[in-house]
Design a protein around this motif. Sequence first.
Motif, PDB file in Angstrom:
ATOM      1  N   SER A   1       0.830  -1.205   0.000  1.00  0.00           N
ATOM      2  CA  SER A   1       0.000   0.000   0.000  1.00  0.00           C
ATOM      3  C   SER A   1       0.867   1.260   0.000  1.00  0.00           C
ATOM      4  N   ASN A   2       2.039   1.203   0.641  1.00  0.00           N
ATOM      5  CA  ASN A   2       2.953   2.355   0.614  1.00  0.00           C
ATOM      6  C   ASN A   2       3.465   2.608  -0.801  1.00  0.00           C
ATOM      7  N   ALA A   3       3.782   1.530  -1.528  1.00  0.00           N
ATOM      8  CA  ALA A   3       4.257   1.692  -2.902  1.00  0.00           C
ATOM      9  C   ALA A   3       3.179   2.314  -3.783  1.00  0.00           C
ATOM     10  N   ILE A   4       1.925   1.945  -3.521  1.00  0.00           N
ATOM     11  CA  ILE A   4       0.803   2.518  -4.284  1.00  0.00           C
ATOM     12  C   ILE A   4       0.577   3.972  -3.886  1.00  0.00           C
ATOM     13  N   LYS A   5       0.588   4.212  -2.607  1.00  0.00           N
ATOM     14  CA  LYS A   5       0.230   5.515  -2.052  1.00  0.00           C
ATOM     15  C   LYS A   5       1.234   6.601  -2.410  1.00  0.00           C
ATOM     16  N   TYR A   6       2.518   6.236  -2.431  1.00  0.00           N
ATOM     17  CA  TYR A   6       3.563   7.249  -2.586  1.00  0.00           C
ATOM     18  C   TYR A   6       4.218   7.217  -3.970  1.00  0.00           C
TER      19      TYR A   6
ATOM     20  N   ASP B   1      10.213   0.334  -5.166  1.00  0.00           N
ATOM     21  CA  ASP B   1       9.370   1.185  -6.007  1.00  0.00           C
ATOM     22  C   ASP B   1      10.180   2.377  -6.501  1.00  0.00           C
ATOM     23  N   ASN B   2       9.606   3.099  -7.456  1.00  0.00           N
ATOM     24  CA  ASN B   2      10.252   4.328  -7.956  1.00  0.00           C
ATOM     25  C   ASN B   2       9.401   5.542  -7.592  1.00  0.00           C
ATOM     26  N   GLY B   3       8.905   5.515  -6.344  1.00  0.00           N
ATOM     27  CA  GLY B   3       8.042   6.585  -5.861  1.00  0.00           C
ATOM     28  C   GLY B   3       8.806   7.789  -5.331  1.00  0.00           C
ATOM     29  N   VAL B   4       8.153   8.532  -4.454  1.00  0.00           N
ATOM     30  CA  VAL B   4       8.712   9.802  -3.988  1.00  0.00           C
ATOM     31  C   VAL B   4       9.913   9.629  -3.068  1.00  0.00           C
ATOM     32  N   GLY B   5      10.052   8.432  -2.461  1.00  0.00           N
ATOM     33  CA  GLY B   5      11.184   8.203  -1.577  1.00  0.00           C
ATOM     34  C   GLY B   5      11.004   8.854  -0.208  1.00  0.00           C
ATOM     35  N   ILE B   6      11.989   8.628   0.654  1.00  0.00           N
ATOM     36  CA  ILE B   6      11.953   9.127   2.030  1.00  0.00           C
ATOM     37  C   ILE B   6      13.239   9.889   2.298  1.00  0.00           C
ATOM     38  N   GLU B   7      13.126  11.063   2.863  1.00  0.00           N
ATOM     39  CA  GLU B   7      14.323  11.828   3.209  1.00  0.00           C
ATOM     40  C   GLU B   7      15.119  11.093   4.287  1.00  0.00           C
TER      41      GLU B   7
ATOM     42  N   PHE C   1       2.517   6.061  14.926  1.00  0.00           N
ATOM     43  CA  PHE C   1       1.874   7.313  14.506  1.00  0.00           C
ATOM     44  C   PHE C   1       2.864   8.332  13.942  1.00  0.00           C
ATOM     45  N   TYR C   2       4.024   7.858  13.507  1.00  0.00           N
ATOM     46  CA  TYR C   2       4.992   8.820  12.961  1.00  0.00           C
ATOM     47  C   TYR C   2       4.631   9.186  11.530  1.00  0.00           C
ATOM     48  N   ARG C   3       4.601  10.489  11.258  1.00  0.00           N
ATOM     49  CA  ARG C   3       4.415  10.997   9.900  1.00  0.00           C
ATOM     50  C   ARG C   3       5.557  11.961   9.618  1.00  0.00           C
ATOM     51  N   ALA C   4       6.191  11.771   8.468  1.00  0.00           N
ATOM     52  CA  ALA C   4       7.351  12.598   8.141  1.00  0.00           C
ATOM     53  C   ALA C   4       6.976  14.058   7.931  1.00  0.00           C
ATOM     54  N   SER C   5       5.714  14.313   7.552  1.00  0.00           N
ATOM     55  CA  SER C   5       5.264  15.692   7.356  1.00  0.00           C
ATOM     56  C   SER C   5       3.752  15.733   7.513  1.00  0.00           C
TER      57      SER C   5
ATOM     58  N   VAL D   1      15.385  -0.855   5.390  1.00  0.00           N
ATOM     59  CA  VAL D   1      14.885   0.087   4.384  1.00  0.00           C
ATOM     60  C   VAL D   1      16.041   0.869   3.787  1.00  0.00           C
ATOM     61  N   GLU D   2      15.977   1.049   2.464  1.00  0.00           N
ATOM     62  CA  GLU D   2      16.886   1.934   1.741  1.00  0.00           C
ATOM     63  C   GLU D   2      16.019   2.876   0.918  1.00  0.00           C
ATOM     64  N   SER D   3      16.342   4.155   0.944  1.00  0.00           N
ATOM     65  CA  SER D   3      15.521   5.093   0.196  1.00  0.00           C
ATOM     66  C   SER D   3      16.335   6.300  -0.236  1.00  0.00           C
ATOM     67  N   THR D   4      16.028   6.771  -1.428  1.00  0.00           N
ATOM     68  CA  THR D   4      16.609   8.017  -1.936  1.00  0.00           C
ATOM     69  C   THR D   4      15.456   8.956  -2.258  1.00  0.00           C
ATOM     70  N   TYR D   5      15.452  10.089  -1.606  1.00  0.00           N
ATOM     71  CA  TYR D   5      14.341  11.027  -1.787  1.00  0.00           C
ATOM     72  C   TYR D   5      14.248  11.451  -3.257  1.00  0.00           C
ATOM     73  N   GLY D   6      13.061  11.302  -3.818  1.00  0.00           N
ATOM     74  CA  GLY D   6      12.819  11.649  -5.211  1.00  0.00           C
ATOM     75  C   GLY D   6      13.071  10.524  -6.187  1.00  0.00           C
ATOM     76  N   GLU D   7      13.599   9.387  -5.699  1.00  0.00           N
ATOM     77  CA  GLU D   7      13.916   8.273  -6.605  1.00  0.00           C
ATOM     78  C   GLU D   7      13.197   6.979  -6.258  1.00  0.00           C
ATOM     79  N   GLY D   8      12.966   6.722  -5.001  1.00  0.00           N
ATOM     80  CA  GLY D   8      12.258   5.500  -4.645  1.00  0.00           C
ATOM     81  C   GLY D   8      12.738   4.887  -3.347  1.00  0.00           C
TER      82      GLY D   8
END
Length: 293
Positions: free
Chosen positions: A193-198, A225-231, A242-246, A272-279
């Motif tokens: 659902s995160n891959a779909i949502k973001y 995924d190739n979504g928005v990624g996480i900072e 209940f953590y939300r990044a923003s 988890v591995e993430s690059t903001y703006g790449e996935g």
Amino acid sequence: MKSEYNKILNRQIKKFSNGKGIPEDLAPLFGSISEFYDNFERDQKLVERVMDLSSDELMDSNLELKKLNEEMDRFVYSTSHDLRAPLLSILGLLNIIESENTQYDIKGYLKLLRDSTVKLDRFISDIIDYSRNTRLEINCVEVDFAAVIDESFKHLNYMPGCSTLLKLINIDDHTKLYSDDRRLSIIFNNLISNAIKYQKPDIEDSFVNIEAEITASELKVEIEDNGVGIEEKYLDHIFDMFYRASPEAKGSGLGLYIVQETLEKLQGNIEVESTYGEGTKFTVTIPNMILGA
């Protein structure tokens, strides 16, 4: 004086007999006393070990209770807020629709109503998953992992962007998988659902790539995924309750917390591995319970 007497008794005899020893007719009595001392020392050491163990267990229980109390406080506060917010949005939109003289914006209002209802439904589902994972025992069964993934996509088909998302799935099953199928569904429903949502809104080739390998020892799954990624500054907190990044972040803030708690029940782990703006890529490892099946 008999040297085989208990060392404490030996010292007492030496102190008070002036080296003369004890009368022969009292030897059985002193033998019994020596045995009593031996038993007393043995029991004392046993009690000390039990007390040390009990203290450690009590400390662990207190820490666990403190954690549960803190989580319950956050849970009650956030739940009351997150349950009411979509309902208030729905009520507000209904008021606008009822007072609106024109029909031009009705579809826009209905979309907002649908979004609020979906958000409420997802939050209630998260609460149910959290409750089930907390109170239900592990139910080890033979699992068709391909069916688990397929059911996850069917379950999430109502989400915007699910039908257009490119789904790449490869499952390398060297052996049968035994695990708790309900908990596996909770884990992968949330991650998919995160891959779909973001997804990134400005591209047409959004994808989720699921690579799974099943061996006699474990299930290893990579969901990329190739979504928005996480900072990077948020990565250490995404599994907190209940953590939300923003403020703009979608979802209840429970999903990844539930994933981690559920994995703990299965003695698994997640990275988890993430690059903001790449996935983003999540790697999940869960022991195969084939030996205990």
